[in-house]
Write a protein that holds these residues in place. Structure first.
Motif, PDB file in Angstrom:
ATOM      1  N   LYS A  24     -28.902   0.148 -28.036  1.00  0.00           N
ATOM      2  CA  LYS A  24     -29.379   0.920 -26.894  1.00  0.00           C
ATOM      3  C   LYS A  24     -29.789   2.337 -27.260  1.00  0.00           C
ATOM      4  CE  LYS A  24     -26.635  -1.787 -23.744  1.00  0.00           C
ATOM      5  NZ  LYS A  24     -25.562  -1.856 -22.791  1.00  0.00           N
ATOM      6  N   HIS A  25     -29.345   2.812 -28.406  1.00  0.00           N
ATOM      7  CA  HIS A  25     -29.624   4.208 -28.760  1.00  0.00           C
ATOM      8  C   HIS A  25     -30.469   4.330 -30.018  1.00  0.00           C
ATOM      9  CE1 HIS A  25     -26.995   5.406 -25.565  1.00  0.00           C
ATOM     10  NE2 HIS A  25     -26.064   4.622 -26.042  1.00  0.00           N
ATOM     11  N   GLU A  61     -24.653   0.559 -34.989  1.00  0.00           N
ATOM     12  CA  GLU A  61     -25.060   1.512 -33.952  1.00  0.00           C
ATOM     13  C   GLU A  61     -25.005   2.940 -34.462  1.00  0.00           C
ATOM     14  OE1 GLU A  61     -22.548   0.391 -30.670  1.00  0.00           O
ATOM     15  OE2 GLU A  61     -24.136  -0.820 -29.793  1.00  0.00           O
TER      16      GLU A  61
END
Length: 85
Positions: A24-25, A61
């Motif tokens: 998501k990032h 991530e």
């Protein structure tokens, strides 16, 4: 005819076999035309400096965060790709 699940289990390069990871990032394109540049840049960076533990979502991530590379690198990538085509 084989069922869809039988076909999927025979495919070694499917989402089920490999698992799915949504970052998501990760850096995101800000226009409608740099998708290919982002894909190529992601692959190049990942191939040269991948996290050592690909099974650890937190490590992935952390590595592939919004600060992984700057948008200016994509502009340079676009120019390099344009010159080679």
């Amino acid at each position: 005819a084989p069922s869809a699940s039988a076909d999927e289990s025979a495919c070694w390069l499917g989402a089920k076999a490999m698992g799915a990871l949504v970052l998501k990032h990760a850096p995101q394109q800000t226009n409608d035309y740099d998708c290919g540049c982002y894909v190529v840049h992601f692959i190049e960076l990942f191939a040269t400096d991948a996290p050592t533990d690909l099974s650890c979502k937190a490590a992935l991530e952390a590595k592939l965060s919004r600060t992984w590379f700057q948008e200016a690198e994509i502009s340079r990538k676009r120019e390099v790709m344009r010159e080679k085509i």
